[in-house]
Enzyme design. Structure first.
Site, PDB file in Angstrom:
ATOM      1  N   LEU A  52       0.837  -1.199   0.000  1.00  0.00           N
ATOM      2  CA  LEU A  52       0.000   0.000   0.000  1.00  0.00           C
ATOM      3  C   LEU A  52       0.873   1.251   0.000  1.00  0.00           C
ATOM      4  O   LEU A  52       1.938   1.274   0.624  1.00  0.00           O
ATOM      5  CB  LEU A  52      -0.914   0.028   1.232  1.00  0.00           C
ATOM      6  N   ASP A  53       0.404   2.299  -0.696  1.00  0.00           N
ATOM      7  CA  ASP A  53       1.092   3.582  -0.662  1.00  0.00           C
ATOM      8  C   ASP A  53       1.145   4.105   0.773  1.00  0.00           C
ATOM      9  O   ASP A  53       0.335   3.727   1.626  1.00  0.00           O
ATOM     10  CB  ASP A  53       0.358   4.611  -1.518  1.00  0.00           C
ATOM     11  N   ARG A  54       2.069   5.023   0.994  1.00  0.00           N
ATOM     12  CA  ARG A  54       2.251   5.591   2.329  1.00  0.00           C
ATOM     13  C   ARG A  54       0.950   6.121   2.929  1.00  0.00           C
ATOM     14  O   ARG A  54       0.626   5.851   4.084  1.00  0.00           O
ATOM     15  CB  ARG A  54       3.292   6.714   2.271  1.00  0.00           C
ATOM     16  N   THR A  92      -2.147   5.499   1.996  1.00  0.00           N
ATOM     17  CA  THR A  92      -3.308   4.608   1.863  1.00  0.00           C
ATOM     18  C   THR A  92      -3.387   3.718   3.094  1.00  0.00           C
ATOM     19  O   THR A  92      -2.374   3.169   3.530  1.00  0.00           O
ATOM     20  CB  THR A  92      -3.199   3.744   0.592  1.00  0.00           C
ATOM     21  N   ARG A 152      -5.590   6.118  -7.979  1.00  0.00           N
ATOM     22  CA  ARG A 152      -5.420   7.570  -7.947  1.00  0.00           C
ATOM     23  C   ARG A 152      -5.290   8.135  -9.359  1.00  0.00           C
ATOM     24  O   ARG A 152      -5.911   9.146  -9.700  1.00  0.00           O
ATOM     25  CB  ARG A 152      -4.201   7.911  -7.100  1.00  0.00           C
TER      26      ARG A 152
END
Length: 293
Positions: free
Chosen positions: A132-134, A136, A232
């Site tokens: 997961l992105d930072r 998210t 996104r």
């Protein structure tokens, strides 16, 4: 690890058994052979060509897992949703990086998981399956060792690891249910941003509107592919950026991070083959976007 050979596999070579029955990848088998692992049958060392017989006990000794120099255990609270000998499912909060990088060398989920392993005497390194992105939040799947990681990575390529996300986007998408099928690649001149581009990788996002309020819409999103920043980029591309996602055009007046949360995770257990299903409630900073101003 030990396996007792059944009559069904009488006369099978070890190499074939490892690949077909246990789903060892060729890379994993090569790592066992050349990386310091061992293969035993009935306590006698053997090669991949050895013929198995019903009742044989096959033992595989995996090589020690080497941690990268940047992988330093750090004690931190982990919200562990599920754990067994093969997998770890975590609930990641927003604001924490998954894996160390040049910009974030410590304080990552990987650092915390390694400290967890160290505390419990587990000789593993960090094998992330669903990163997961930072900014998210939500469910993350981590394989504990090379074997489970090999199986889950292949399952992910085949679409057998399913994730669903809550996203709050700006505006009201039309149609209310649809698919965004646009290739994604790096944006020229940036090492961070991605963009829809004809020479990018295939990227497919399925969505369905759940709730609309003034200015925002809650959508349920399912990924068919897993490109960096896919959700996104895709919603920004069709004109409905995620709230809080200033990198791709979202406003930060009501939330300071992209309103994206992995709320559902499904996969088949790499060892037992049982279906696994996990859910995570929407966090408060996203749910408040759905309240009247």
């Amino acid at each position: 690890m030990n396996w007792t050979i059944t009559k069904q596999h009488e006369g099978t070579k070890i190499g074939y058994y490892l690949q077909q029955e246990l789903k060892f990848s060729r890379r994993l088998i090569k790592h066992i052979i050349h990386g310091g692992g061992e293969i035993w049958v009935n306590q006698t060392k053997q090669t991949l060509r050895c013929i198995l017989h019903a009742g044989d006990v096959l033992t595989i000794t995996f090589p020690p897992e080497q941690k990268g120099s940047h992988m330093i255990p750090e004690k931190m609270p982990l919200d562990i949703v599920y754990e067994d000998d093969a997998v770890l499912v975590l609930h990641k909060p927003a604001g924490i990086v998954s894996i160390p990088s040049r910009l974030h060398s410590s304080g990552t989920i990987a650092n915390g998981v390694l400290a967890h392993y160290e505390k419990h005497g587990l000789p593993y390194t960090f094998h992330v399956v669903t990163r997961l992105d930072r900014q998210t939040s939500g469910l993350m799947l981590i394989a504990k060792h090379r074997w489970s990681h090999s199986i889950l990575s292949q399952a992910q390529k085949e679409g057998a690891v399913s994730r669903a996300y809550y996203a709050v986007v700006e505006g009201h998408p039309e149609p209310k249910k649809g698919t965004i099928n646009e290739p994604i690649g790096r944006k020229e001149g940036s090492i961070i941003e991605r963009t829809v581009t004809a020479d990018g990788q295939r990227a497919v996002t399925h969505y369905e509107v759940i709730r609309e309020i003034e200015g925002h819409t809650l959508v349920d999103v399912k990924l068919e592919t897993g490109r960096t920043h896919q959700i996104r980029v895709h919603f920004s591309y069709i004109g409905y950026p995620l709230a809080g996602d200033d990198l791709y055009g979202g406003a930060v007046d009501r939330i300071m991070r992209q309103a994206l949360h992995c709320h559902q995770l499904q996969f088949y257990h790499p060892i037992t083959k049982e279906p696994m299903h996990f859910t995570a409630a929407m966090p408060s900073d996203i749910s408040q976007l759905l309240q009247p101003e």
